[in-house]
Enzyme design. Structure first.
Site, mmCIF file in Angstrom:
data_model
loop_
_atom_site.group_PDB
_atom_site.id
_atom_site.type_symbol
_atom_site.label_atom_id
_atom_site.label_comp_id
_atom_site.label_asym_id
_atom_site.label_seq_id
_atom_site.Cartn_x
_atom_site.Cartn_y
_atom_site.Cartn_z
ATOM 1 N N GLU A 34 0.887 -1.172 0.000
ATOM 2 C CA GLU A 34 0.000 0.000 0.000
ATOM 3 C C GLU A 34 0.918 1.214 0.000
ATOM 4 O O GLU A 34 1.485 1.579 1.023
ATOM 5 C CB GLU A 34 -0.912 -0.031 1.232
ATOM 6 C CG GLU A 34 -2.153 0.859 1.097
ATOM 7 C CD GLU A 34 -1.846 2.327 1.282
ATOM 8 O OE1 GLU A 34 -1.889 3.057 0.255
ATOM 9 O OE2 GLU A 34 -1.555 2.767 2.395
ATOM 10 N N CYS B 58 -1.487 9.520 2.810
ATOM 11 C CA CYS B 58 -1.127 9.032 1.479
ATOM 12 C C CYS B 58 -2.100 9.474 0.397
ATOM 13 O O CYS B 58 -1.717 9.595 -0.764
ATOM 14 C CB CYS B 58 -0.991 7.511 1.487
ATOM 15 S SG CYS B 58 -2.519 6.629 1.892
#
Length: 358
Positions: free
Chosen positions: A141, A175
């Protein structure tokens, strides 16, 4: 996530009947999940508790043992994780490894049955390289530069409010935070006006005096962010303090080839770029690595469909998206289920091997 997993675990783990090929007649066929074995969960510093615990829920639910490796940049949370895990689990079942790069390197030399990594692309490449030596499956991820596009049909005030909210969450250290904004030249001045207004509404006239405003994680990243603003036209912000905080910053007339556009910013700095033709924006974004998320502020159905078609593999949210909170909606077939209601089952399946039985 934990409550949802407990409620649905029996359903997810029970054998599932499937049709039997004629060649196997008169057998009965079903698919049965089984644990992968030992999983390594490597979490980042920006959400150090959640990004340790959520993958761990899936690992435990699927019947695995796990080793947690919290980030050394968040030492207090790492210590807390070690204490909690030692009180709740046997070390032979779940263990926590503290430390920095040396410990990361040693862990990646070991053979695991699955690795779940959240962090930067550069470290993700190293994780995949090390895992390949043992043919270990991985889930990476990673981050990326998530753009916002604001066209002339958008609700400018609402777009500004949501962009500012998404950028300020955790001081931009997220993110899927908006990384930069492409705005149509006819509405740029209006967008800047409303963004400055909402910055003041959210944090006050002097954000660095707001005790609830987060700091940058460490000195290294603080100086990296300050350097990215060198030579840029600063509309607001652009200053830091001795506590490691950087005021929310808007940069204007940013050149696409400037340093601030070459890496994920991961901080409270928002570059503005203008455009005349939306096709130029699409071409430019497609020339870069695929973004983790893309926020389109437009009421034009044609523009929305154009972005859906081009960015099928990115998380595209349109009309007036709630920046960051688009994660609460997970688009599997329809946009109706809460993300963790679906992701938790996927979380479990990541940590399970599917065994076919005839």
């Amino acid at each position: 996530e934990l409550r949802h997993t407990l409620e649905h675990l029996n359903e997810w783990t029970r054998p599932k009947r499937v049709s039997t090929p004629m060649t196997q007649f008169p057998a009965v066929s079903f698919i049965m999940p089984e644990p992968l074995g030992i999983t390594l969960i490597m979490a980042p510093w920006n959400y150090p508790f959640q990004l340790n615990v959520v993958p761990l829920i899936g690992a435990i639910a699927a019947g695995n043992c796990a080793i947690l490796k919290p980030s050394a940049y968040a030492p207090h949370t790492a210590k807390l994780m070690e204490q909690m895990v030692s009180e709740c689990f046997s070390e032979k079942h779940i263990a926590v490894v503290l430390g920095g790069r040396e410990e990361n390197t040693l862990l990646l030399e070991e053979k695991f049955d699955f690795i779940f990594f959240t962090g930067s692309t550069s470290v993700g490449k190293l994780v995949m390289e090390k895992a390949s030596k043992h043919l270990t499956p991985v889930c990476l991820e990673l981050g990326g530069k998530s753009p916002c596009i604001v066209d002339e049909t958008a609700n400018i005030a609402l777009a500004a409010k949501r962009i500012v909210f998404g950028k300020l969450l955790n001081a931009g250290q997220t993110c899927v935070a908006p990384d930069y904004v492409y705005v149509h030249n006819t509405v740029k001045e209006s967008l800047m006006y409303y963004m400055k207004q909402y910055l003041s509404d959210f944090l006050g006239s002097y954000p660095l005096d707001n005790q609830n405003y987060p700091k940058i994680i460490n000195e290294k990243h603080f100086h990296r962010l300050m350097d990215l603003m060198d030579g840029q036209e600063i509309i607001t912000g652009g200053v830091g303090n001795e506590h490691g905080q950087i005021a929310p910053t808007i940069l204007d007339n940013v050149h696409p080839d400037s340093p601030v556009m070459q890496e994920e910013i991961f901080g409270p700095i928002l570059p503005l770029l203008t455009y005349h033709d939306i096709e130029d924006v699409i071409t430019w974004i497609r020339s870069r690595p695929k973004p983790l998320a893309l926020y389109l502020f437009s009421n034009c159905k044609t523009t929305q469909k154009r972005f859906y078609k081009v960015y099928l593999l990115a998380e595209v949210v349109s009309t007036t998206p709630l920046c960051i909170w688009h994660l609460i909606i997970f688009r599997l077939e329809v946009l109706v289920k809460a993300v963790w209601a679906v992701i938790t089952e996927n979380n479990l399946s990541l940590h399970s091997a599917i065994k076919k039985v005839f």
